[in-house]
Design a protein around this motif. Structure first.
Motif, short mmCIF file in Angstrom:
data_model
loop_
_atom_site.label_atom_id
_atom_site.label_comp_id
_atom_site.label_asym_id
_atom_site.label_seq_id
_atom_site.Cartn_x
_atom_site.Cartn_y
_atom_site.Cartn_z
N LYS A 127 0.82 -1.21 0.00
CA LYS A 127 0.00 0.00 0.00
C LYS A 127 0.85 1.25 0.00
O LYS A 127 0.57 2.22 -0.72
CB LYS A 127 -0.91 0.02 1.23
N THR A 157 -3.41 0.35 -3.81
CA THR A 157 -4.82 0.60 -3.48
C THR A 157 -5.37 1.79 -4.27
O THR A 157 -6.55 2.09 -4.15
CB THR A 157 -4.99 0.88 -1.98
N ARG A 158 -4.55 2.44 -5.06
CA ARG A 158 -5.03 3.56 -5.86
C ARG A 158 -5.53 3.06 -7.20
O ARG A 158 -4.80 3.01 -8.19
CB ARG A 158 -3.91 4.57 -6.06
N LEU A 159 -6.76 2.69 -7.20
CA LEU A 159 -7.40 2.20 -8.42
C LEU A 159 -8.51 3.18 -8.78
O LEU A 159 -9.66 3.01 -8.40
CB LEU A 159 -7.96 0.79 -8.18
N SER A 160 -8.14 4.22 -9.51
CA SER A 160 -9.08 5.31 -9.74
C SER A 160 -9.76 5.26 -11.11
O SER A 160 -10.43 6.23 -11.49
CB SER A 160 -8.33 6.65 -9.61
N CYS A 161 -9.61 4.20 -11.85
CA CYS A 161 -10.29 4.09 -13.14
C CYS A 161 -11.78 3.81 -12.92
O CYS A 161 -12.19 3.27 -11.91
CB CYS A 161 -9.68 2.98 -13.98
N HIS A 162 -12.59 4.18 -13.90
CA HIS A 162 -14.04 3.99 -13.78
C HIS A 162 -14.49 2.59 -14.15
O HIS A 162 -15.57 2.17 -13.75
CB HIS A 162 -14.77 5.02 -14.66
N THR A 168 1.67 1.67 -3.80
CA THR A 168 0.33 2.30 -3.85
C THR A 168 -0.65 1.46 -4.66
O THR A 168 -1.32 1.96 -5.56
CB THR A 168 0.39 3.73 -4.39
N ARG A 216 -4.60 -2.47 -13.52
CA ARG A 216 -3.74 -1.63 -12.68
C ARG A 216 -3.27 -2.40 -11.45
O ARG A 216 -2.11 -2.32 -11.06
CB ARG A 216 -4.46 -0.36 -12.25
N ASN A 243 -9.18 -1.25 -13.63
CA ASN A 243 -8.67 -1.35 -12.27
C ASN A 243 -8.02 -2.70 -12.02
O ASN A 243 -7.02 -2.80 -11.31
CB ASN A 243 -9.80 -1.13 -11.25
#
Length: 188
Positions: A88, A94-99, A92, A107, A104
């Motif tokens: 984490k 946990t940064r899965l910001s795709c829609h 990082t 990623r 995601n």
């Protein structure tokens, strides 16, 4: 309160101090004031060479395994949680910001690959003196560093600040990575 139940383990062992760590385990039932019923408590006492007092730890559990196996189980669990925390913070993941879910998923797989490559580097290519470095330290001192490439007539020089990693250490790491490359097959 808990140490009263294992007082016999907290007395210094008789005889000469050993050169290795001595570990003792105990199990007992205990009920704290706020608990509705008694629970099983597993104690681990470690006597380290050169230390005057033992290191004591307690685990409250409902597992029925022997005390030594309960401690081993929780140690493995703690190690796994450390790997998750490291992923984490350093990678990082946990940064899965795709829609979209598929994006995601890709990623997350890339983050897991980056973590595995960094862990591979740490376990196989780092010299003994820096093998304890965390993923964050590896990232900050080996990957995210400023460098300058200087081209001369017939040579190319890679210049980087020695603040993060000393030249000899960097060369050791590169040599260890090069040693991992499989040798060329012998020709007949």
């Amino acid at each position: 309160m808990l140490q009263e139940h294992i007082g016999w383990l907290l007395k210094r062992p008789v005889g000469r101090p050993p050169h290795e760590v001595r570990r003792y385990h105990a199990s007992f039932s205990y009920r704290a004031g706020s608990w509705c019923r008694p629970r099983r408590v597993v104690a681990k006492v470690e006597w380290h060479p050169g230390e005057l007092y033992p290191r004591v730890g307690f685990i409250v559990t409902n597992m029925t395994r022997p005390a030594g196996r309960v401690v081993a189980f929780y140690n493995q669990r703690g190690t796994a949680e450390q790997h998750i925390k490291e992923g984490k913070n350093a990678v990082t993941w946990t940064r899965l910001s795709c829609h979209r879910f598929a994006a995601n998923a890709v990623r997350l797989q890339l983050h897991a690959l980056a973590y595995n490559l960094a862990n591979f580097l740490r376990t196989l290519a780092l010299p003994e003196k820096v093998m304890h470095w965390s993923m964050t330290t590896l990232r900050d001192r080996l990957v995210k560093i400023g460098a300058k490439i200087v081209r001369h007539g017939r040579s190319i020089t890679f210049q980087m600040a020695e603040v993060m990693v000393h030249r000899s250490l960097f060369q050791e790491i590169l040599s260890a990575i090069a040693a991992l490359r499989p040798s060329a097959p012998a020709r007949c």
